[in-house]
Design a protein around this motif. Structure first.
Motif, PDB file in Angstrom:
ATOM      1  N   ASP A  81      10.363   3.374 -26.870  1.00  0.00           N
ATOM      2  CA  ASP A  81       9.490   3.648 -27.002  1.00  0.00           C
ATOM      3  C   ASP A  81       8.608   4.695 -26.009  1.00  0.00           C
ATOM      4  O   ASP A  81       8.070   2.968 -25.544  1.00  0.00           O
ATOM      5  N   LYS A  82       8.754   5.387 -25.450  1.00  0.00           N
ATOM      6  CA  LYS A  82       7.910   4.958 -24.057  1.00  0.00           C
ATOM      7  C   LYS A  82       6.638   5.169 -24.492  1.00  0.00           C
ATOM      8  O   LYS A  82       5.507   6.019 -25.059  1.00  0.00           O
ATOM      9  N   ILE A  83       5.722   4.273 -24.183  1.00  0.00           N
ATOM     10  CA  ILE A  83       3.828   4.274 -24.469  1.00  0.00           C
ATOM     11  C   ILE A  83       3.300   4.939 -23.118  1.00  0.00           C
ATOM     12  O   ILE A  83       2.710   6.111 -23.723  1.00  0.00           O
ATOM     13  N   GLY A  84       3.156   4.438 -22.209  1.00  0.00           N
ATOM     14  CA  GLY A  84       3.031   5.412 -21.152  1.00  0.00           C
ATOM     15  C   GLY A  84       3.474   5.702 -20.255  1.00  0.00           C
ATOM     16  O   GLY A  84       4.355   4.561 -19.383  1.00  0.00           O
ATOM     17  N   GLU A  85       2.885   6.260 -19.268  1.00  0.00           N
ATOM     18  CA  GLU A  85       3.780   6.539 -17.818  1.00  0.00           C
ATOM     19  C   GLU A  85       2.745   7.357 -16.659  1.00  0.00           C
ATOM     20  O   GLU A  85       1.896   8.081 -16.634  1.00  0.00           O
ATOM     21  N   CYS A  86       2.419   6.593 -15.261  1.00  0.00           N
ATOM     22  CA  CYS A  86       1.364   7.250 -14.320  1.00  0.00           C
ATOM     23  C   CYS A  86       1.820   6.467 -13.331  1.00  0.00           C
ATOM     24  O   CYS A  86       3.084   5.706 -13.005  1.00  0.00           O
ATOM     25  N   THR A  87       1.546   7.019 -12.207  1.00  0.00           N
ATOM     26  CA  THR A  87       2.005   7.248 -10.364  1.00  0.00           C
ATOM     27  C   THR A  87       0.465   7.211  -9.763  1.00  0.00           C
ATOM     28  O   THR A  87      -0.067   8.096 -10.153  1.00  0.00           O
ATOM     29  N   VAL A  88       0.159   6.207  -9.178  1.00  0.00           N
ATOM     30  CA  VAL A  88      -1.212   5.847  -8.444  1.00  0.00           C
ATOM     31  C   VAL A  88      -0.541   5.805  -6.856  1.00  0.00           C
ATOM     32  O   VAL A  88      -0.162   4.804  -6.825  1.00  0.00           O
ATOM     33  N   ASN A  89      -0.936   5.917  -6.026  1.00  0.00           N
ATOM     34  CA  ASN A  89      -1.562   5.906  -4.541  1.00  0.00           C
ATOM     35  C   ASN A  89      -2.429   4.754  -4.290  1.00  0.00           C
ATOM     36  O   ASN A  89      -3.528   5.150  -4.490  1.00  0.00           O
ATOM     37  N   VAL A  90      -1.535   3.444  -3.872  1.00  0.00           N
ATOM     38  CA  VAL A  90      -2.957   2.144  -4.162  1.00  0.00           C
ATOM     39  C   VAL A  90      -3.439   2.307  -2.408  1.00  0.00           C
ATOM     40  O   VAL A  90      -2.093   2.217  -1.937  1.00  0.00           O
ATOM     41  N   SER A  91      -4.055   1.831  -2.071  1.00  0.00           N
ATOM     42  CA  SER A  91      -4.420   1.672  -0.370  1.00  0.00           C
ATOM     43  C   SER A  91      -4.073   0.547  -0.363  1.00  0.00           C
ATOM     44  O   SER A  91      -3.849  -0.491  -0.999  1.00  0.00           O
ATOM     45  N   GLU A  92      -5.105  -0.380   1.069  1.00  0.00           N
ATOM     46  CA  GLU A  92      -4.598  -1.218   1.929  1.00  0.00           C
ATOM     47  C   GLU A  92      -5.880  -1.888   1.322  1.00  0.00           C
ATOM     48  O   GLU A  92      -6.214  -3.040   0.477  1.00  0.00           O
ATOM     49  N   ALA A 109       0.680  -0.815  -0.086  1.00  0.00           N
ATOM     50  CA  ALA A 109      -0.468  -0.249   0.282  1.00  0.00           C
ATOM     51  C   ALA A 109       0.648   1.231   0.011  1.00  0.00           C
ATOM     52  O   ALA A 109       1.090   2.047   1.017  1.00  0.00           O
ATOM     53  N   ASP A 110       1.302   1.631  -1.328  1.00  0.00           N
ATOM     54  CA  ASP A 110       2.706   2.930  -1.544  1.00  0.00           C
ATOM     55  C   ASP A 110       2.002   3.555  -2.851  1.00  0.00           C
ATOM     56  O   ASP A 110       0.655   3.341  -3.477  1.00  0.00           O
ATOM     57  N   SER A 111       3.039   4.209  -3.416  1.00  0.00           N
ATOM     58  CA  SER A 111       2.341   4.859  -4.103  1.00  0.00           C
ATOM     59  C   SER A 111       3.201   3.794  -5.059  1.00  0.00           C
ATOM     60  O   SER A 111       4.725   3.668  -5.457  1.00  0.00           O
ATOM     61  N   TRP A 112       3.312   3.953  -6.360  1.00  0.00           N
ATOM     62  CA  TRP A 112       3.318   2.658  -7.130  1.00  0.00           C
ATOM     63  C   TRP A 112       3.153   3.443  -8.890  1.00  0.00           C
ATOM     64  O   TRP A 112       2.916   4.428  -9.481  1.00  0.00           O
ATOM     65  N   TYR A 113       4.272   3.767  -9.021  1.00  0.00           N
ATOM     66  CA  TYR A 113       5.101   4.165 -11.056  1.00  0.00           C
ATOM     67  C   TYR A 113       5.418   3.272 -11.893  1.00  0.00           C
ATOM     68  O   TYR A 113       5.725   2.020 -11.538  1.00  0.00           O
ATOM     69  N   ILE A 114       4.311   3.455 -12.519  1.00  0.00           N
ATOM     70  CA  ILE A 114       4.397   2.134 -13.520  1.00  0.00           C
ATOM     71  C   ILE A 114       4.803   3.223 -14.884  1.00  0.00           C
ATOM     72  O   ILE A 114       3.769   4.353 -14.696  1.00  0.00           O
ATOM     73  N   SER A 166      -5.991   4.932 -17.012  1.00  0.00           N
ATOM     74  CA  SER A 166      -5.467   5.510 -18.285  1.00  0.00           C
ATOM     75  C   SER A 166      -4.104   5.392 -17.698  1.00  0.00           C
ATOM     76  O   SER A 166      -3.243   6.125 -15.882  1.00  0.00           O
ATOM     77  N   CYS A 167      -3.130   5.205 -18.936  1.00  0.00           N
ATOM     78  CA  CYS A 167      -1.474   5.657 -18.249  1.00  0.00           C
ATOM     79  C   CYS A 167      -0.742   6.064 -19.561  1.00  0.00           C
ATOM     80  O   CYS A 167      -0.702   5.399 -20.562  1.00  0.00           O
ATOM     81  N   GLY A 168      -0.581   7.268 -19.260  1.00  0.00           N
ATOM     82  CA  GLY A 168      -0.010   7.410 -21.643  1.00  0.00           C
ATOM     83  C   GLY A 168      -1.451   7.289 -22.618  1.00  0.00           C
ATOM     84  O   GLY A 168      -2.301   7.469 -22.215  1.00  0.00           O
ATOM     85  N   MET A 169      -0.864   6.218 -23.306  1.00  0.00           N
ATOM     86  CA  MET A 169      -1.787   6.113 -24.183  1.00  0.00           C
ATOM     87  C   MET A 169      -1.387   4.510 -24.123  1.00  0.00           C
ATOM     88  O   MET A 169      -1.995   3.460 -24.708  1.00  0.00           O
TER      89      MET A 169
END
Length: 233
Positions: A194-205, A178-183, A217-220
């Motif tokens: 080539d980067k298709i997409g990136e995103c950061t999500v705070n995930v809870s327990e 349960a932390d910050s996920w960087y995808i 949605s995470c970029g493309m």
């Protein structure tokens, strides 16, 4: 005639003996003795008294016995009701304690399950856009970093804009996950990704315990799906 009456009275006393106490029998015996030793008129008077006592006293004693029996029955019923109430209260308390223990055990088991280790499985995604490669479709590969942990990645799925990796990237306790996920999602290329997409999500327990996480949605990249499998669950 007097002797006959005395004999009849004596027989009456014998009958009354089945219902009278020892003291009452002596009382009647004194009457009878007095009746046999007095004058004729006195004997008649005493015999009348003996006859009355012979009939009246047992009747009175039977009345007392009925009252006693009634009191005894009442006490018995009261004791029975009391025992019944006591048993009912005891059963109710026992059931309540049992239910409480059962609920407590159930909560404990639930907490124990939630606190177990989970596998983080990168399952699938949908890649949007075109011209990812000069000759074919994208070759997507996913990278995941949870908190400050080391980055993990999937294998490359070639020529597929709807890749299914179904690969475990992390295993850990719910508190650690349960932390910050960087995808990050890349189109793999031997000459440069080539980067298709990136995103950061705070995930809870709560999201982890639900067993599934979808990032719309995470970029493309769309509908990036992760499964969170409880080990032993």
């Amino acid at each position: 005639p007097i002797n006959f009456i005395c004999t009849a009275s004596f027989l009456g006393l014998c009958w009354a003996n089945n219902k009278l106490s020892g003291g009452a029998l002596l009382f009647h015996g004194a009457f009878f003795f007095r009746a046999r030793t007095g004058g004729e008129m006195k004997r008649l008077a005493w015999l009348v008294l003996v006859a009355v006592a012979t009939v009246a006293y047992p009747v009175a004693m039977m009345g007392c016995g009925d009252d006693s029996g009634s009191d005894s029955d009442s006490d018995s019923d009261s004791d029975s009701d009391s025992d019944s109430d006591s048993d009912s209260d005891s059963d109710s308390d026992s059931d309540s304690d049992s239910d409480s223990d059962s609920d407590s055990d159930s909560d404990s088991d639930s907490d124990s399950d939630a606190d177990g280790d989970y596998d983080v499985v990168a399952y699938s995604a949908t890649i949007t856009g075109t011209d990812w490669d000069s000759f074919d479709d994208a070759d997507p590969q996913l990278y995941l970093t949870i908190g400050g942990s080391e980055t993990a990645n999937t294998s490359v799925i070639t020529d597929d804009t709807s890749p299914i990796w179904d690969e475990t990237l992390y295993t850990g306790a719910i508190g650690a996950l349960a932390d910050s996920w960087y995808i990050e999602i890349y189109d793999y290329d031997a000459t440069g990704d080539d980067k298709i997409g990136e995103c950061t999500v705070n995930v809870s327990e709560t999201q982890i315990a639900s067993g599934e996480l979808t990032i719309s949605s995470c970029g493309m990249a769309e509908d990036v799906l992760f499964y969170l499998d409880l080990l032993g669950g």
